[in-house]
Motif scaffolding. Structure first.
Motif, PDB file in Angstrom:
ATOM      1  N   PRO A   1       0.796  -1.238   0.000  1.00 16.99           N
ATOM      2  CA  PRO A   1       0.000   0.000   0.000  1.00 16.99           C
ATOM      3  C   PRO A   1       0.827   1.286   0.000  1.00 16.99           C
ATOM      4  O   PRO A   1       0.304   2.339  -0.364  1.00 16.99           O
ATOM      5  CB  PRO A   1      -0.814  -0.110   1.300  1.00 16.99           C
ATOM      6  CG  PRO A   1      -0.078  -1.094   2.148  1.00 16.99           C
ATOM      7  CD  PRO A   1       0.627  -2.026   1.228  1.00 16.99           C
ATOM      8  N   VAL A   2       2.089   1.223   0.440  1.00 15.67           N
ATOM      9  CA  VAL A   2       2.951   2.420   0.391  1.00 15.67           C
ATOM     10  C   VAL A   2       4.239   2.049  -0.342  1.00 15.67           C
ATOM     11  O   VAL A   2       4.577   0.859  -0.431  1.00 15.67           O
ATOM     12  CB  VAL A   2       3.322   2.923   1.823  1.00 15.67           C
ATOM     13  CG1 VAL A   2       2.114   3.457   2.554  1.00 15.67           C
ATOM     14  CG2 VAL A   2       4.003   1.828   2.629  1.00 15.67           C
ATOM     15  N   PRO A   3       4.965   3.042  -0.875  1.00 12.58           N
ATOM     16  CA  PRO A   3       6.242   2.711  -1.541  1.00 12.58           C
ATOM     17  C   PRO A   3       7.226   2.054  -0.565  1.00 12.58           C
ATOM     18  O   PRO A   3       7.231   2.368   0.630  1.00 12.58           O
ATOM     19  CB  PRO A   3       6.771   4.077  -1.996  1.00 12.58           C
ATOM     20  CG  PRO A   3       5.592   4.983  -1.995  1.00 12.58           C
ATOM     21  CD  PRO A   3       4.660   4.478  -0.952  1.00 12.58           C
ATOM     22  N   GLY A   4       8.047   1.168  -1.095  1.00  6.67           N
ATOM     23  CA  GLY A   4       8.984   0.425  -0.253  1.00  6.67           C
ATOM     24  C   GLY A   4       9.962   1.319   0.492  1.00  6.67           C
ATOM     25  O   GLY A   4      10.279   1.084   1.660  1.00  6.67           O
ATOM     26  N   ALA A   5      10.455   2.366  -0.202  1.00  7.70           N
ATOM     27  CA  ALA A   5      11.419   3.264   0.446  1.00  7.70           C
ATOM     28  C   ALA A   5      10.768   3.966   1.638  1.00  7.70           C
ATOM     29  O   ALA A   5      11.393   4.135   2.693  1.00  7.70           O
ATOM     30  CB  ALA A   5      11.934   4.281  -0.559  1.00  7.70           C
ATOM     31  N   ALA A   6       9.487   4.357   1.463  1.00  3.11           N
ATOM     32  CA  ALA A   6       8.773   5.040   2.558  1.00  3.11           C
ATOM     33  C   ALA A   6       8.604   4.088   3.737  1.00  3.11           C
ATOM     34  O   ALA A   6       8.714   4.489   4.914  1.00  3.11           O
ATOM     35  CB  ALA A   6       7.414   5.514   2.070  1.00  3.11           C
ATOM     36  N   LEU A   7       8.348   2.828   3.411  1.00  4.30           N
ATOM     37  CA  LEU A   7       8.191   1.830   4.483  1.00  4.30           C
ATOM     38  C   LEU A   7       9.485   1.714   5.289  1.00  4.30           C
ATOM     39  O   LEU A   7       9.465   1.645   6.524  1.00  4.30           O
ATOM     40  CB  LEU A   7       7.849   0.483   3.855  1.00  4.30           C
ATOM     41  CG  LEU A   7       7.505  -0.631   4.831  1.00  4.30           C
ATOM     42  CD1 LEU A   7       6.072  -0.473   5.301  1.00  4.30           C
ATOM     43  CD2 LEU A   7       7.682  -1.992   4.185  1.00  4.30           C
ATOM     44  N   TRP A   8      10.626   1.703   4.583  1.00  5.32           N
ATOM     45  CA  TRP A   8      11.923   1.567   5.264  1.00  5.32           C
ATOM     46  C   TRP A   8      12.189   2.801   6.134  1.00  5.32           C
ATOM     47  O   TRP A   8      12.701   2.698   7.238  1.00  5.32           O
ATOM     48  CB  TRP A   8      13.034   1.359   4.222  1.00  5.32           C
ATOM     49  CG  TRP A   8      14.219   0.629   4.767  1.00  5.32           C
ATOM     50  CD1 TRP A   8      15.440   1.147   5.062  1.00  5.32           C
ATOM     51  CD2 TRP A   8      14.306  -0.762   5.105  1.00  5.32           C
ATOM     52  NE1 TRP A   8      16.269   0.166   5.547  1.00  5.32           N
ATOM     53  CE2 TRP A   8      15.603  -1.009   5.582  1.00  5.32           C
ATOM     54  CE3 TRP A   8      13.398  -1.823   5.037  1.00  5.32           C
ATOM     55  CZ2 TRP A   8      16.026  -2.274   5.995  1.00  5.32           C
ATOM     56  CZ3 TRP A   8      13.825  -3.082   5.446  1.00  5.32           C
ATOM     57  CH2 TRP A   8      15.109  -3.291   5.913  1.00  5.32           C
ATOM     58  N   TRP A   9      11.809   3.997   5.602  1.00  2.18           N
ATOM     59  CA  TRP A   9      11.945   5.221   6.412  1.00  2.18           C
ATOM     60  C   TRP A   9      11.076   5.130   7.662  1.00  2.18           C
ATOM     61  O   TRP A   9      11.486   5.523   8.751  1.00  2.18           O
ATOM     62  CB  TRP A   9      11.530   6.450   5.590  1.00  2.18           C
ATOM     63  CG  TRP A   9      12.643   6.991   4.750  1.00  2.18           C
ATOM     64  CD1 TRP A   9      12.829   6.804   3.400  1.00  2.18           C
ATOM     65  CD2 TRP A   9      13.744   7.789   5.190  1.00  2.18           C
ATOM     66  NE1 TRP A   9      13.974   7.430   2.987  1.00  2.18           N
ATOM     67  CE2 TRP A   9      14.558   8.056   4.060  1.00  2.18           C
ATOM     68  CE3 TRP A   9      14.134   8.308   6.424  1.00  2.18           C
ATOM     69  CZ2 TRP A   9      15.722   8.808   4.139  1.00  2.18           C
ATOM     70  CZ3 TRP A   9      15.299   9.068   6.490  1.00  2.18           C
ATOM     71  CH2 TRP A   9      16.075   9.307   5.353  1.00  2.18           C
ATOM     72  N   GLY A  10       9.859   4.612   7.478  1.00  2.00           N
ATOM     73  CA  GLY A  10       8.944   4.475   8.622  1.00  2.00           C
ATOM     74  C   GLY A  10       9.527   3.556   9.680  1.00  2.00           C
ATOM     75  O   GLY A  10       9.482   3.853  10.885  1.00  2.00           O
ATOM     76  N   LEU A  11      10.110   2.454   9.196  1.00  2.00           N
ATOM     77  CA  LEU A  11      10.734   1.511  10.131  1.00  2.00           C
ATOM     78  C   LEU A  11      11.864   2.191  10.902  1.00  2.00           C
ATOM     79  O   LEU A  11      12.001   2.025  12.120  1.00  2.00           O
ATOM     80  CB  LEU A  11      11.323   0.335   9.351  1.00  2.00           C
ATOM     81  CG  LEU A  11      10.518  -0.945   9.281  1.00  2.00           C
ATOM     82  CD1 LEU A  11      11.200  -1.912   8.339  1.00  2.00           C
ATOM     83  CD2 LEU A  11      10.359  -1.578  10.647  1.00  2.00           C
TER      84      LEU A  11
END
Lengths: 166, 489
Positions: B62-72
């Motif tokens: 549901p979200v871009p992978g890079a954004a997910l990694w930033w969120g993590l």
């Protein structure tokens, strides 16, 4: 068996204990030594502090030479074949040719490189009907496939790439 | 290598940060050594990152992978900064740092440092060449690539792509998910960079094993065992590769080490970490599930037979509830495979209708001798191949038999029985192989045996420390937990 005066063991039991202790020390010492020797076989320790960089450069050069044909074919695949398309790889049944197909398969993804035998099985099951198209990579020019109607895309040393139009 | 230095730091730093944060949130760090805390942080953080990526692919990204990694990374930072520190752990760490250090400790530190450099060196050298073949290319990186390209990980499109491109698409997902993290950080498929999160596991294993062995034996002996373990040809190969075998080694060793620490200290945090170690091994390879089951059976049997004393503080029911987590990991893998209709080839009737057990009986006479001879020659008594990391344990058993006046504590039985049990089960699997035995043994026998090599050296450390006081760790002599243990079995 312990003596009455000192409580220390004497006799065969004590000898066995000492022998066991010596054996374990020899084992541990050998493990230390063999580990150190094998450490010196690592790329960085073999030739001093600059060896890692040198190794990497040399290894890269060696890899490039080994890649040779592979790199040219890979460039042709990337240039002509869109992601998601199937590339049927026709190669001689030798271990080297099979290895080349495996390497291309892993390099070229998301272009799907499949050996000819697999491709025929997939065609029979109707699983090669890809919107992105099907291509044929002929890696065995000595025994070319019959390719009536197929469009020649690129020809290099040891390979021919067609758009497959059955 | 195509990642920039910043991307590289971000790729490996996020799991570490998340792990450190989660350890603090769980009431960690309770380990006395900084290196162990880093290892545990990498284990817990990698599990968390893999779980988030798995859910992300299951839900259609549901979200871009890079954004997910930033969120993590953000969550990890918040947890690491915000979660309360464990005072007991801090005090323990401070007392460990104040412990007197001698030349032998310095030698040990040099050995550990050299081994870390050695692992880094193997990784750097290997990364000059992209992932092209072998299990790292055809199984693990292949699945990671499909996970990156496909819109999700449950649709027929994913199934079709994985079935065409991935060998053994049923295999567990920890390794591919960690490689997927590299693709998401890079924003594209990369040639060699996806090896990095997997190679880092070997560094974590070196630190964890160093800490574990020093609990039982003096620095010289611990250093020798570490050198023997991490300089074998197979260890060096795994250190540079993106195979999943060192993930199994790490998870299993972490589980047994944490359980041993829990037994010695009664600290429930070690029990939780032991369960997470099992989850790591289970999600790494199917063999991990088998080995964890074996470890549970070994501990359960030794306790039932009253051979092994329990922990000084028994786990509460709340702590025991953590055993559900590894069980859930097994269920999650099975459920995912069931949805995608993936089956293991060893049990798939489509590959061989007689099945594993049928083949075991049918092929026993033909294969047993070959397999046993190979195991003896290349695994058990193989100075060149395994540096006697298994043979040394045989020597230990021989010492117990020949010198009955020396009685070790029964604690060593856990890693020792896990080692021999695993080796026995693996040999049975090779007897029942559906492949050509002459090709299957050289391809896999030593590699899978290495899953329990760290446990074998742990058992040796326990034995040498118990049998010969001169080789015993000074810390063990001083430790209050040790005093408590010496009164028990």
């Amino acid at each position: 068996m312990p003596t009455k005066e000192t409580g220390k063991k004497t006799g065969p039991g004590r000898v066995r204990e000492l022998a066991a202790y010596a054996a374990v020390l020899v084992l541990v010492g050998w493990q230390f030594w063999v580990g150190l020797i094998d450490l010196t076989a690592s790329p960085a320790l073999q030739g001093g502090p600059a060896a890692t960089a040198r190794f990497t450069v040399e290894d890269a050069a060696r890899a490039e030479r080994a890649l040779g044909d592979r790199a040219a074919i890979y460039r042709a695949l990337v240039r002509h074949v869109p992601a998601g398309a199937v590339v049927v790889a026709h190669a001689a049944p030798t271990p080297e040719a099979m290895q080349l197909v495996t390497n291309l398969r892993n390099l070229a993804y998301p272009r799907l490189v499949v050996p000819t035998a697999t491709a025929f099985a997939l065609l029979a099951e109707g699983r090669l009907d890809r919107p992105a198209g099907t291509f044929l990579l002929d890696l065995d020019p000595d025994h070319p496939l019959e390719l009536g109607g197929s469009e020649l895309l690129e020809q290099g040393e040891g390979f021919v790439l067609y758009r497959f139009r059955p | 290598m195509t990642l920039t230095v910043l991307e590289l730091v971000w790729l490996l730093g996020v799991p570490l940060l998340v792990g450190l944060g989660l350890l603090r949130w769980m009431g960690q760090p309770c380990g006395a050594e900084r290196g162990t805390t880093l290892s545990w942080a990498y284990l817990v953080g990698s599990l968390a990152a893999a779980a988030v990526l798995w859910i992300w692919t299951l839900t259609g990204k549901p979200v871009p992978g890079a954004a997910l990694w930033w969120g993590l990374g953000g969550v990890g930072t918040l947890l690491a900064v915000g979660a309360r520190r464990c005072r007991a752990g801090q005090e323990e760490a401070a007392s460990a740092r104040m412990a007197p250090k001698g030349p032998e400790d310095a030698l040990f530190a040099v050995v550990v440092g050299l081994l870390l450099l050695h692992v880094l060196d193997e990784a750097t050298a290997r990364n000059a060449v992209p992932i092209l073949a072998g299990d790292e290319g055809n199984i693990w990186a292949a699945k990671a690539k499909v996970l990156h390209v496909a819109p999700d990980s449950v649709s027929p499109a994913f199934r079709e792509e994985a079935a065409l491109f991935v060998q053994h698409p049923d295999y567990p997902l920890l390794n591919p998910l960690l490689q997927l993290g590299a693709f998401e950080v890079a924003g594209r498929l990369t040639g060699a960079d996806s090896r990095l999160p997997i190679q880092t596991v070997m560094l974590a294993l070196v630190l964890m094993a160093a800490s574990a062995l020093r609990r039982f034996v003096r620095p010289f002996v611990a250093g020798a065992l570490l050198l023997a373990l991490f300089t074998t040809d197979m260890s060096r190969f795994l250190a540079g590769s993106a195979y999943a075998d060192h993930l199994v080694m790490f998870g299993l060793f972490a589980a047994v080490d944490a359980w041993s620490r829990f037994r010695m200290t009664g600290d429930p945090r070690w029990f939780r970490l032991s369960c997470l170690g099992m989850v790591f091994a289970i999600l790494a390879k199917n063999e991990g599930t088998m080995l964890c089951l074996l470890a549970v059976v070994v501990v359960g049997s030794l306790r039932a037979l009253r051979v092994l004393a329990g922990p000084i503080v028994p786990p509460t029911w709340r702590e025991r509830g953590w055993l559900v987590v590894p069980f859930c990991a097994v269920l999650a893998i099975q459920a995912h495979n069931a949805v995608l209709a993936f089956r293991n080839d060893l049990f798939d009737p489509a590959v061989d209708a007689s099945g594993l057990t049928g083949r075991l009986f049918a092929q026993f006479q033909e294969h047993a001798g070959v397999v046993a001879a190979y195991a003896w020659r290349e695994i058990l008594v193989a100075p060149a191949t395994t540096h006697l990391v298994f043979g040394g344990l045989l020597v230990g058993l021989l010492v117990i038999v020949l010198v009955p006046s020396r009685r070790p504590r029964t604690e060593f039985l856990v890693p020792a029985l896990c080692t021999f049990g695993a080796l026995a089960v693996y040999q049975l699997v090779f007897v029942a192989t559906p492949y050509e035995i002459d090709k299957h043994l050289p391809a896999a026998a030593v590699r899978v045996a290495m899953h329990v090599a760290p446990l074998s050296v742990m058992a040796q450390a326990m034995l040498w420390g118990d049998l010969f006081p001169a080789l015993r760790s000074r810390e063990r002599v001083r430790s209050p937990a040790s005093a408590l243990q010496s009164g028990s079995r």
